[in-house]
Design a protein around this motif. Sequence first.
Motif, short mmCIF file in Angstrom:
data_model
loop_
_atom_site.label_atom_id
_atom_site.label_comp_id
_atom_site.label_asym_id
_atom_site.label_seq_id
_atom_site.Cartn_x
_atom_site.Cartn_y
_atom_site.Cartn_z
N LEU A 211 0.83 -1.20 0.00
CA LEU A 211 0.00 0.00 0.00
C LEU A 211 0.87 1.25 0.00
O LEU A 211 1.93 1.28 0.61
N ASP A 212 0.38 2.31 -0.67
CA ASP A 212 1.11 3.57 -0.69
C ASP A 212 0.64 4.51 0.42
O ASP A 212 0.96 5.70 0.41
N LYS A 213 -0.15 3.99 1.36
CA LYS A 213 -0.65 4.77 2.49
C LYS A 213 -0.80 3.84 3.68
O LYS A 213 -0.60 2.63 3.54
N THR A 214 -1.14 4.37 4.84
CA THR A 214 -1.37 3.50 5.98
C THR A 214 -2.64 2.67 5.75
O THR A 214 -3.48 3.02 4.91
N ILE A 215 -2.77 1.60 6.52
CA ILE A 215 -3.97 0.78 6.39
C ILE A 215 -5.21 1.59 6.74
O ILE A 215 -6.24 1.51 6.05
N GLY A 216 -5.13 2.43 7.76
CA GLY A 216 -6.26 3.27 8.12
C GLY A 216 -6.64 4.23 7.01
O GLY A 216 -7.83 4.44 6.73
N GLU A 217 -5.65 4.81 6.36
CA GLU A 217 -5.93 5.73 5.25
C GLU A 217 -6.57 5.00 4.09
O GLU A 217 -7.49 5.52 3.43
N ALA A 218 -6.12 3.78 3.81
CA ALA A 218 -6.69 2.98 2.72
C ALA A 218 -8.14 2.61 3.02
O ALA A 218 -8.98 2.56 2.10
N LEU A 219 -8.43 2.35 4.28
CA LEU A 219 -9.79 1.93 4.66
C LEU A 219 -10.77 3.10 4.74
O LEU A 219 -11.98 2.88 4.69
N THR A 220 -10.29 4.33 4.89
CA THR A 220 -11.19 5.46 5.08
C THR A 220 -11.38 6.31 3.84
O THR A 220 -12.03 7.36 3.90
N VAL A 221 -10.83 5.88 2.70
CA VAL A 221 -11.09 6.62 1.45
C VAL A 221 -12.60 6.67 1.23
O VAL A 221 -13.28 5.64 1.31
N PRO A 222 -13.17 7.84 0.94
CA PRO A 222 -14.64 7.93 0.86
C PRO A 222 -15.24 7.11 -0.28
O PRO A 222 -14.64 6.95 -1.35
N HIS A 223 -16.41 6.61 -0.02
CA HIS A 223 -17.26 5.99 -1.03
C HIS A 223 -17.49 7.02 -2.14
O HIS A 223 -17.85 8.15 -1.87
N ARG A 224 -17.27 6.65 -3.39
CA ARG A 224 -17.43 7.62 -4.47
C ARG A 224 -18.84 7.58 -5.03
O ARG A 224 -19.59 6.61 -4.88
N SER A 225 -19.21 8.66 -5.73
CA SER A 225 -20.49 8.75 -6.44
C SER A 225 -20.26 8.60 -7.93
O SER A 225 -19.25 9.07 -8.47
N TYR A 226 -21.23 7.96 -8.60
CA TYR A 226 -21.16 7.78 -10.05
C TYR A 226 -22.18 8.67 -10.77
O TYR A 226 -22.37 8.54 -11.98
N TYR A 227 -22.78 9.57 -10.03
CA TYR A 227 -23.86 10.41 -10.57
C TYR A 227 -23.42 11.22 -11.78
O TYR A 227 -24.05 11.18 -12.84
N LYS A 228 -22.34 11.96 -11.65
CA LYS A 228 -21.91 12.85 -12.74
C LYS A 228 -21.50 12.05 -13.99
O LYS A 228 -21.66 12.52 -15.12
N SER A 229 -20.98 10.84 -13.81
CA SER A 229 -20.54 10.03 -14.94
C SER A 229 -21.70 9.38 -15.68
O SER A 229 -21.59 9.11 -16.88
N LEU A 230 -22.82 9.13 -14.99
CA LEU A 230 -23.86 8.29 -15.57
C LEU A 230 -25.21 8.95 -15.80
O LEU A 230 -26.02 8.44 -16.58
N ILE A 231 -25.51 10.07 -15.14
CA ILE A 231 -26.87 10.60 -15.20
C ILE A 231 -27.30 10.97 -16.62
O ILE A 231 -28.46 10.75 -17.01
N ASP A 232 -26.39 11.50 -17.43
CA ASP A 232 -26.77 11.85 -18.81
C ASP A 232 -27.10 10.60 -19.62
O ASP A 232 -27.98 10.62 -20.49
N LEU A 233 -26.41 9.50 -19.34
CA LEU A 233 -26.69 8.25 -20.06
C LEU A 233 -28.04 7.67 -19.64
O LEU A 233 -28.76 7.11 -20.47
N THR A 234 -28.39 7.80 -18.36
CA THR A 234 -29.69 7.30 -17.93
C THR A 234 -30.81 8.15 -18.54
O THR A 234 -31.84 7.61 -18.96
N ASN A 235 -30.61 9.45 -18.61
CA ASN A 235 -31.63 10.33 -19.20
C ASN A 235 -31.81 10.04 -20.69
O ASN A 235 -32.91 10.18 -21.23
N ALA A 236 -30.73 9.63 -21.35
CA ALA A 236 -30.78 9.34 -22.78
C ALA A 236 -31.22 7.89 -23.06
O ALA A 236 -31.26 7.48 -24.22
N LYS A 237 -31.52 7.13 -22.01
CA LYS A 237 -31.98 5.75 -22.14
C LYS A 237 -30.96 4.86 -22.85
O LYS A 237 -31.31 3.98 -23.62
#
Length: 341
Positions: A211-237
């Motif tokens: 790991l390039d960080k401590t174990i605690g740092e690796a475990l606490t990386v925030p859950h990411r959102s996929y909203y910005k990457s996918l919402i236009d595709l969902t709207n376009a069906k």
Amino acid sequence: MNYADAGVSLSRADEAMVGVKKSVRSTFNPCVLGDVGNFGGLFTLKHLGFKDPVLVSSVDGVGTKLKVDIEMGSHTLPGQDIVNHCCNDILVQGARPLFFLDYVAMGSLEPQVMDSIVVGMAKACRENDMVLIGGETAEMPGFYAKGDYDISGTIVGVVERDNIIDGSRIHPGTKILGLPSTGLHTNGYSLARKALFEVAGYTPQSRVECLDKTIGEALTVPHRSYYKSLIDLTNAKKIDGLVHVTGSGFQGNIPRILPADVDVVIDRTSWEVPAIFKLIQQAGTVEKDEMYSTFNMGIGMLVFVDDKNLADVEAHLKAKNEPYYMVGEVVKGSKKVLFKD
């Protein structure tokens, strides 16, 4: 006696709300009616231009990841976790987020900690075009140990009725793209903590070669959102199905959107599993299938795409600088998840 003698301080609550109100107001938009502190949050759909809007809601918590966040002092990160997690949960049905409500409970209210938690929530709300419209803070002496707290959140979003994604268009031959996670996200931490801290004897401050960080740092990386990457595709069906790979991993989440007559084949060689998962597996001597039924293994969202839309979807993801892998395909079957190694 008074309330403070019982361990509940109204003055600490007032102090905490000073910073909280500033963070909450930073997320407001023209759809919000009223201000912080009302008994209920008011939100109008009038400005959004929907023809046949359907509200989509979800509620969740962060789980035992909080134990690592608390030990690391990373109090802004759980707020990001809960907002992004909930946003993904309604995105898979094609919904865009409207507003979010939080619940924070702790044994003794610490204004600085409370402020940091809400700062994280507000940051994620702004990033997801969402309003933090209200919440509840509970001081519960004798219920939580000193320094401990718990959080949960409720999200409400909206989707046009004819844009709802329910998986019904998935058929044999549908391709499956995998979008990378930022780590464990918010699931599997009871197993991860037991394997890494109890069995292997690591601490959150431990450093290991992989790991390039401590174990605690690796475990606490925030859950990411996929909203910005996918919402236009969902709207376009352009998308026939979405799976947020959370608790229960691949085997538990994929069947939730599958028609009765298909299986999914996931090629586990199609992406490189991040080192933190390999470390957990080694530390706890965890079976491979158990890993995939507990963790996301580096894939946080699965995108089901018909061949006719595949080129458009791939071009869109590239334009958004969103990495992806071709991880599998739909075949005839009975709602099972099969792995190819």
